[in-house]
Design an enzyme around this catalytic site. Structure first.
Site, PDB file in Angstrom:
ATOM      1  N   TYR A  95       0.800  -1.226   0.000  1.00  0.00           N
ATOM      2  CA  TYR A  95       0.000   0.000   0.000  1.00  0.00           C
ATOM      3  C   TYR A  95       0.835   1.280   0.000  1.00  0.00           C
ATOM      4  O   TYR A  95       0.485   2.237  -0.718  1.00  0.00           O
ATOM      5  CB  TYR A  95      -0.995  -0.027   1.170  1.00  0.00           C
ATOM      6  N   GLU A 137      -8.677  -7.305   4.393  1.00  0.00           N
ATOM      7  CA  GLU A 137      -7.868  -8.386   3.811  1.00  0.00           C
ATOM      8  C   GLU A 137      -7.190  -9.215   4.893  1.00  0.00           C
ATOM      9  O   GLU A 137      -7.080 -10.447   4.755  1.00  0.00           O
ATOM     10  CB  GLU A 137      -6.847  -7.776   2.839  1.00  0.00           C
TER      11      GLU A 137
END
Length: 396
Positions: A95, A137
């Site tokens: 990310y 997730e």
């Protein structure tokens, strides 16, 4: 939630993203792949070549900016994105890489208009969204009992030619162990390893009911038309997979989950290779509720391009209240209706009380979605399997 300081800048970004969104995402992917070529493993490079992936991300950014105070509207989109990320093994450390290159692309495309307060606002907004996805997730990985990116060796035990361009691949765990649980409508990622050593993941819906000692996927060979390149992974699977082949396969993920467990009436509408999750659902219903009232309608180019006809025939033999309607563009006959699927040519059902599931090419789903709404089917009764920009059209 983002701060009161950042919100005006995000609000002001809405028209900017509408105008420059695809330029930003095209720049983002180009720069990120140059800096991190290893990340191409996680992305559909065919969709990169055709521009679909850039358009999808641009739509997602715009939808996020336009609905940043409406997380209820964004939640279903975030859930679908998180499932896709889990299927390819996205990790928390990915990310910051994405965030760095996204902010860099905004700066590069907008130039002087990308002021420091604007970039700070988007850094905050991206961080907020990233945390939502990372947490979702992490829970998926924990529930599945796997590490991000973990694949499992599966041995091919059967390859069936289902149509002119679709094969069905049945697999069992190479280690002889039990298969992971899944639900009809979910998908797995399958790894292809090309001659030059490149690896690519691609997602395929499971095309048979859960509860067996094997797992089946159905793969359409993407030949490439116009600007859309041939599918590298689908062609590799068609050319290389045979009985005995070992494939690396992910845990099943996906939140498109047709209701297979109740005894309420249900409508399943599909076109093309979109039939695969519907066949998984139909096979499950035939096993657990064979007396259920089901409308199963499918549109194909012709009989030669209509996969899983044997599954449908087997379900008809078990299900006295199953109504099957088939549409063929070219060789209507043998029970098929000519032309495109039309709501007026389907059996009637209680419009306000029945769930309808859609899967197929985007134009097909758009046409059916609007026709169903116009016919009085509540939006809450409509469910579709889609990953591209169309997933966001209710937010744009």
């Amino acid at each position: 939630m983002i701060s009161a300081t950042s919100r005006p800048y995000i609000d002001a970004s809405v028209p900017v993203l509408r105008q420059h969104g695809q330029a930003i995402t095209t720049t983002f992917y180009r720069n990120m792949f140059v800096a991190h070529p290893e990340l191409t493993y996680l992305f559909n490079m065919g969709n990169q070549a055709s521009g679909v992936q850039q358009q999808s991300l641009a739509s997602a950014l715009f939808a996020y900016a336009a609905n940043i105070d409406n997380m209820a509207a964004l939640a279903p989109v975030a859930s679908r994105i998180a499932h896709k990320h889990a299927s390819v093994g996205l990790r928390p450390d990915h990310y910051p890489i994405v965030g760095f290159h996204l902010l860099g692309a905004i700066r590069e495309v907008l130039g002087e208009a990308a002021t420091e307060p604007l970039l700070k606002a988007w850094e905050e907004a991206y961080g907020s969204l990233a945390r939502v996805l990372i947490d979702a997730e992490a829970k998926m990985y924990a529930d599945a009992g796997i590490e991000p990116g973990q694949l499992r060796a599966m041995r091919v035990v059967e390859v069936t030619c289902e149509s002119e361009n679709v094969i069905a691949i049945r697999m069992v765990a190479a280690d002889g162990g039990a298969l992971p649980p899944f639900r009809a409508g979910q998908y797995v990622s399958v790894e292809a390893i090309f001659e030059d050593g490149r690896r690519q993941l691609r997602q395929y819906s499971v095309s048979d009911a859960p509860g067996k000692d094997s797992l089946r996927i159905s793969v359409k060979r993407e030949d490439g038309i116009g600007a859309n390149p041939a599918g590298a992974v689908s062609n590799w699977l068609h050319q290389n997979v045979k009985v005995g082949t070992l494939l690396q396969v992910s845990h099943p993920f996906g939140d498109f989950l047709p209701d297979t467990e109740s005894d309420e009436p249900v409508v399943l509408l599909s076109a093309g290779v979109g039939i695969t999750p519907m066949i998984a659902a139909l096979n499950r219903i035939a096993r657990v509720h064979p007396d259920r009232r089901v409308i199963f309608a499918h549109a194909a180019r012709s009989s030669a391009f209509h996969p899983h006809q044997e599954d449908i025939a087997a379900a008809q033999a078990r299900m006295p209240h199953l109504q099957v309607v088939t549409f063929h563009d070219e060789d209507a006959g043998a029970g098929a209706l000519p032309g495109k699927m039309e709501l007026a040519r389907l059996p009637s059902w209680p419009r306000g009380e029945t769930d309808v599931y859609l899967c197929g090419p985007l134009p097909f789903m758009q046409a059916q979605w609007h026709a169903l709404l116009a016919a009085g089917v509540p939006a809450g009764r409509l469910h579709r399997e889609v990953f591209g920009p169309d997933l966001l059209d209710h937010l744009l």
